[in-house]
Design a protein around this motif. Sequence first.
Motif, PDB file in Angstrom:
ATOM      1  N   MET A   1       0.841  -1.187   0.000  1.00  0.00           N
ATOM      2  CA  MET A   1       0.000   0.000   0.000  1.00  0.00           C
ATOM      3  C   MET A   1       0.882   1.245   0.000  1.00  0.00           C
ATOM      4  SD  MET A   1      -3.051  -0.919   2.554  1.00  0.00           S
ATOM      5  CE  MET A   1      -4.236  -2.115   2.102  1.00  0.00           C
ATOM      6  N   ALA A   2       0.370   2.296  -0.581  1.00  0.00           N
ATOM      7  CA  ALA A   2       1.148   3.530  -0.738  1.00  0.00           C
ATOM      8  C   ALA A   2       1.536   4.149   0.603  1.00  0.00           C
ATOM      9  CB  ALA A   2       0.355   4.530  -1.572  1.00  0.00           C
ATOM     10  N   TYR A   3       0.671   4.056   1.601  1.00  0.00           N
ATOM     11  CA  TYR A   3       0.988   4.700   2.880  1.00  0.00           C
ATOM     12  C   TYR A   3       2.213   4.083   3.542  1.00  0.00           C
ATOM     13  CZ  TYR A   3      -0.961   1.023   5.870  1.00  0.00           C
ATOM     14  OH  TYR A   3      -1.192  -0.149   6.527  1.00  0.00           O
ATOM     15  N   LEU A   4       2.465   2.799   3.320  1.00  0.00           N
ATOM     16  CA  LEU A   4       3.659   2.165   3.892  1.00  0.00           C
ATOM     17  C   LEU A   4       4.932   2.749   3.285  1.00  0.00           C
ATOM     18  CD1 LEU A   4       2.437  -1.544   4.028  1.00  0.00           C
ATOM     19  CD2 LEU A   4       2.683   0.059   5.941  1.00  0.00           C
TER      20      LEU A   4
ATOM     21  N   LEU B   1       5.181   5.789   2.060  1.00  0.00           N
ATOM     22  CA  LEU B   1       5.284   7.146   2.604  1.00  0.00           C
ATOM     23  C   LEU B   1       5.809   7.126   4.037  1.00  0.00           C
ATOM     24  CD1 LEU B   1       2.043   8.724   1.142  1.00  0.00           C
ATOM     25  CD2 LEU B   1       4.398   9.295   0.535  1.00  0.00           C
ATOM     26  N   GLU B   2       5.393   6.149   4.840  1.00  0.00           N
ATOM     27  CA  GLU B   2       5.908   6.046   6.212  1.00  0.00           C
ATOM     28  C   GLU B   2       7.416   5.825   6.221  1.00  0.00           C
ATOM     29  OE1 GLU B   2       3.745   3.066   8.361  1.00  0.00           O
ATOM     30  OE2 GLU B   2       2.133   4.461   8.871  1.00  0.00           O
ATOM     31  N   LYS B   3       7.910   5.031   5.291  1.00  0.00           N
ATOM     32  CA  LYS B   3       9.355   4.806   5.199  1.00  0.00           C
ATOM     33  C   LYS B   3      10.105   6.093   4.885  1.00  0.00           C
ATOM     34  CE  LYS B   3       8.934  -0.026   3.937  1.00  0.00           C
ATOM     35  NZ  LYS B   3       9.043  -1.016   2.877  1.00  0.00           N
ATOM     36  N   LEU B   4       9.424   7.048   4.271  1.00  0.00           N
ATOM     37  CA  LEU B   4      10.012   8.350   3.961  1.00  0.00           C
ATOM     38  C   LEU B   4       9.796   9.364   5.083  1.00  0.00           C
ATOM     39  CD1 LEU B   4       8.924   8.588   0.219  1.00  0.00           C
ATOM     40  CD2 LEU B   4      11.211   8.044   1.107  1.00  0.00           C
ATOM     41  N   GLY B   5       9.154   8.939   6.178  1.00  0.00           N
ATOM     42  CA  GLY B   5       8.953   9.810   7.329  1.00  0.00           C
ATOM     43  C   GLY B   5       7.608  10.507   7.389  1.00  0.00           C
ATOM     44  N   PHE B   6       6.685  10.150   6.499  1.00  0.00           N
ATOM     45  CA  PHE B   6       5.345  10.736   6.539  1.00  0.00           C
ATOM     46  C   PHE B   6       4.510   9.992   7.575  1.00  0.00           C
ATOM     47  CE2 PHE B   6       6.865  12.217   2.540  1.00  0.00           C
ATOM     48  CZ  PHE B   6       6.200  13.405   2.291  1.00  0.00           C
TER      49      PHE B   6
ATOM     50  N   GLN C   1       1.473  13.751   6.357  1.00  0.00           N
ATOM     51  CA  GLN C   1       2.362  14.901   6.229  1.00  0.00           C
ATOM     52  C   GLN C   1       3.715  14.564   6.833  1.00  0.00           C
ATOM     53  OE1 GLN C   1      -0.318  17.419   8.537  1.00  0.00           O
ATOM     54  NE2 GLN C   1       1.365  17.828   9.936  1.00  0.00           N
ATOM     55  N   LYS C   2       4.672  15.427   6.585  1.00  0.00           N
ATOM     56  CA  LYS C   2       6.008  15.273   7.128  1.00  0.00           C
ATOM     57  C   LYS C   2       6.432  16.634   7.671  1.00  0.00           C
ATOM     58  CE  LYS C   2      10.577  13.563   6.014  1.00  0.00           C
ATOM     59  NZ  LYS C   2      11.374  12.793   5.045  1.00  0.00           N
ATOM     60  N   ILE C   3       6.977  16.641   8.882  1.00  0.00           N
ATOM     61  CA  ILE C   3       7.407  17.890   9.516  1.00  0.00           C
ATOM     62  C   ILE C   3       8.926  17.883   9.605  1.00  0.00           C
ATOM     63  CG2 ILE C   3       7.347  19.272  11.619  1.00  0.00           C
ATOM     64  CD1 ILE C   3       4.541  18.212  12.117  1.00  0.00           C
TER      65      ILE C   3
ATOM     66  N   TYR D   1      -2.528  11.304  19.310  1.00  0.00           N
ATOM     67  CA  TYR D   1      -2.389  10.300  18.248  1.00  0.00           C
ATOM     68  C   TYR D   1      -1.385  10.763  17.200  1.00  0.00           C
ATOM     69  CZ  TYR D   1      -3.365   7.484  14.161  1.00  0.00           C
ATOM     70  OH  TYR D   1      -3.225   6.677  13.062  1.00  0.00           O
ATOM     71  N   VAL D   2      -1.517  12.000  16.763  1.00  0.00           N
ATOM     72  CA  VAL D   2      -0.617  12.544  15.739  1.00  0.00           C
ATOM     73  C   VAL D   2       0.824  12.550  16.240  1.00  0.00           C
ATOM     74  CG1 VAL D   2      -0.005  14.659  14.487  1.00  0.00           C
ATOM     75  CG2 VAL D   2      -2.379  13.877  14.532  1.00  0.00           C
ATOM     76  N   ILE D   3       1.035  12.961  17.470  1.00  0.00           N
ATOM     77  CA  ILE D   3       2.384  12.996  18.028  1.00  0.00           C
ATOM     78  C   ILE D   3       2.958  11.581  18.126  1.00  0.00           C
ATOM     79  CG2 ILE D   3       3.709  13.511  20.119  1.00  0.00           C
ATOM     80  CD1 ILE D   3       1.823  15.996  20.394  1.00  0.00           C
ATOM     81  N   ALA D   4       2.136  10.620  18.517  1.00  0.00           N
ATOM     82  CA  ALA D   4       2.594   9.227  18.588  1.00  0.00           C
ATOM     83  C   ALA D   4       2.955   8.695  17.201  1.00  0.00           C
ATOM     84  CB  ALA D   4       1.520   8.352  19.234  1.00  0.00           C
ATOM     85  N   GLU D   5       2.160   9.029  16.204  1.00  0.00           N
ATOM     86  CA  GLU D   5       2.445   8.614  14.832  1.00  0.00           C
ATOM     87  C   GLU D   5       3.752   9.232  14.336  1.00  0.00           C
ATOM     88  OE1 GLU D   5       0.679   6.517  12.211  1.00  0.00           O
ATOM     89  OE2 GLU D   5       0.591   5.759  14.249  1.00  0.00           O
TER      90      GLU D   5
END
Length: 63
Positions: free
Chosen positions: A1-4, A6-11, A30-32, A54-58
């Motif tokens: 899946m695309a989100y995986l 993106l997560e590897k890229l820090g999103f 998003q990525k900060i 939740y966002v901070i944990a992610e």
Amino acid sequence: MAYLTLEKLGFFFGSWLPHFWKNQDVLRMQKIYTQLNKSEIICARDQGARMKEYVIAEMKRVS
């Protein structure tokens, strides 16, 4: 899946947009690049405070 990929890229899932698209809720990735000071994020409702945590944990999970 695309989100995986993106997560590897820090999103991470960083925004909740209720009723944003076709009257459905949307989670936005998003990525900060700067340090986040969570004490500066003020929430008006308990629901917002739960989303904030939740966002901070992610963000920490994918960093």
